[in-house]
Write a protein that holds these residues in place. Sequence first.
Motif, PDB file in Angstrom:
ATOM      1  N   GLU A  58       0.649  -1.068  -0.174  1.00 33.20           N
ATOM      2  CA  GLU A  58      -0.389   0.415   0.232  1.00 33.20           C
ATOM      3  C   GLU A  58       0.963   1.043   0.302  1.00 33.20           C
ATOM      4  OE1 GLU A  58      -0.099  -2.047   4.044  1.00 33.20           O
ATOM      5  OE2 GLU A  58      -0.248  -2.309   2.312  1.00 33.20           O
ATOM      6  N   ALA A  59       1.997   1.301   0.582  1.00 35.96           N
ATOM      7  CA  ALA A  59       3.359   2.194   0.433  1.00 35.96           C
ATOM      8  C   ALA A  59       3.138   2.908  -1.282  1.00 35.96           C
ATOM      9  CB  ALA A  59       4.417   2.541   1.110  1.00 35.96           C
ATOM     10  N   GLU A  64       0.829   2.324  -3.394  1.00 37.38           N
ATOM     11  CA  GLU A  64      -0.126   2.599  -4.631  1.00 37.38           C
ATOM     12  C   GLU A  64       0.155   3.915  -4.876  1.00 37.38           C
ATOM     13  OE1 GLU A  64      -3.561   5.162  -4.953  1.00 37.38           O
ATOM     14  OE2 GLU A  64      -2.349   5.632  -3.470  1.00 37.38           O
ATOM     15  N   GLU A  69      -2.136  15.779   1.126  1.00 38.76           N
ATOM     16  CA  GLU A  69      -2.536  13.877   1.119  1.00 38.76           C
ATOM     17  C   GLU A  69      -0.980  13.775   1.757  1.00 38.76           C
ATOM     18  OE1 GLU A  69      -2.665   9.590  -1.429  1.00 38.76           O
ATOM     19  OE2 GLU A  69      -2.573  11.763  -2.662  1.00 38.76           O
ATOM     20  N   HIS A  70      -1.296  12.544   2.742  1.00 41.83           N
ATOM     21  CA  HIS A  70      -0.769  11.915   3.683  1.00 41.83           C
ATOM     22  C   HIS A  70      -0.902  10.985   4.032  1.00 41.83           C
ATOM     23  CE1 HIS A  70      -2.274  13.107   7.633  1.00 41.83           C
ATOM     24  NE2 HIS A  70      -2.069  14.087   7.300  1.00 41.83           N
ATOM     25  N   GLU A  71       0.123  10.360   4.525  1.00 39.77           N
ATOM     26  CA  GLU A  71      -0.383   8.830   4.786  1.00 39.77           C
ATOM     27  C   GLU A  71       1.626   8.009   5.818  1.00 39.77           C
ATOM     28  OE1 GLU A  71      -2.280   5.728   5.935  1.00 39.77           O
ATOM     29  OE2 GLU A  71      -3.264   7.022   4.550  1.00 39.77           O
ATOM     30  N   ALA A  72       1.180   7.719   6.702  1.00 37.68           N
ATOM     31  CA  ALA A  72       2.358   6.571   7.341  1.00 37.68           C
ATOM     32  C   ALA A  72       1.753   5.120   7.124  1.00 37.68           C
ATOM     33  CB  ALA A  72       2.832   7.194   8.348  1.00 37.68           C
ATOM     34  N   TYR A  73       3.024   4.350   7.156  1.00 38.06           N
ATOM     35  CA  TYR A  73       2.833   3.129   6.661  1.00 38.06           C
ATOM     36  C   TYR A  73       3.759   1.696   7.595  1.00 38.06           C
ATOM     37  CZ  TYR A  73       0.938   4.563   1.979  1.00 38.06           C
ATOM     38  OH  TYR A  73       0.577   5.428   1.470  1.00 38.06           O
ATOM     39  N   GLN A 110       6.480   7.136   4.939  1.00 38.72           N
ATOM     40  CA  GLN A 110       5.753   8.013   4.573  1.00 38.72           C
ATOM     41  C   GLN A 110       5.253   9.126   3.068  1.00 38.72           C
ATOM     42  OE1 GLN A 110       6.447  11.749   7.445  1.00 38.72           O
ATOM     43  NE2 GLN A 110       7.024   9.897   9.075  1.00 38.72           N
ATOM     44  N   LEU A 111       3.749   8.554   2.842  1.00 38.59           N
ATOM     45  CA  LEU A 111       3.735   9.889   1.541  1.00 38.59           C
ATOM     46  C   LEU A 111       3.066  10.546   2.079  1.00 38.59           C
ATOM     47  CD1 LEU A 111       2.556   9.749  -1.254  1.00 38.59           C
ATOM     48  CD2 LEU A 111       0.071   9.393  -0.497  1.00 38.59           C
ATOM     49  N   ASN A 112       4.069  12.009   1.486  1.00 38.23           N
ATOM     50  CA  ASN A 112       3.472  13.534   1.513  1.00 38.23           C
ATOM     51  C   ASN A 112       3.133  13.262   0.092  1.00 38.23           C
ATOM     52  OD1 ASN A 112       4.641  13.754   4.445  1.00 38.23           O
ATOM     53  ND2 ASN A 112       5.515  12.993   4.207  1.00 38.23           N
TER      54      ASN A 112
END
Length: 190
Positions: free
Chosen positions: A40-41, A43, A173-177, A182-184
């Motif tokens: 998922e990191a 995607e 948009e951001h997400e930590a896996y 980290q998606l930034n």
Amino acid sequence: MRTLISTAFVSLDGVVEAPGGEPGYRNSGWTFKDIEFVPEAYEIKEREQKEATAMLFGRASYEAFSPVWPGMEEFADYKPLPKYVVSSTLSEDALVDGWGETTILRSLDDVAALKETEGGPIIMHGSATLNRNLSDAGLIDRYHLLVFPLLLGAGKRLFSSTDKDTQKLKLVEHEAYANGIQLNVFDVVR
């Protein structure tokens, strides 16, 4: 006006050199060494292929990607897209066949003119030197950064150390896996 998106694998200390195993760099292949693979990191990489309508490269990144990516199934959506290579030295006979129409741009002014044309987003992979120059010139509109929990020290950096006015970014948009990546996603505020 077209959106120019810089996409990069970057260490926490800003290094973008040789993430996939390119030779000549001490920490080459750092994106997969000692980093658990979490699908998922990545995607965002699939999404980039679906949304991009053209690709932009510096000469060195074009020369690294063009012999490999055209035959890779995971990059099939990029194959038919028009490619643009920014280089003052690359010759037309150095361009590869079978990877979509490729145009050589000779200056940052040519990139600015390309952005003024009709069409959708232009995606730029790798191209550390070009990224720094385009950023300093205010030509990048968005950053897709996968930040890896690593400190690499020496290596090519995503951003220049040029003394310049502050460039404000807006996190969109951001997400930590689970593996620490980290998606930034940042839009450049104009």
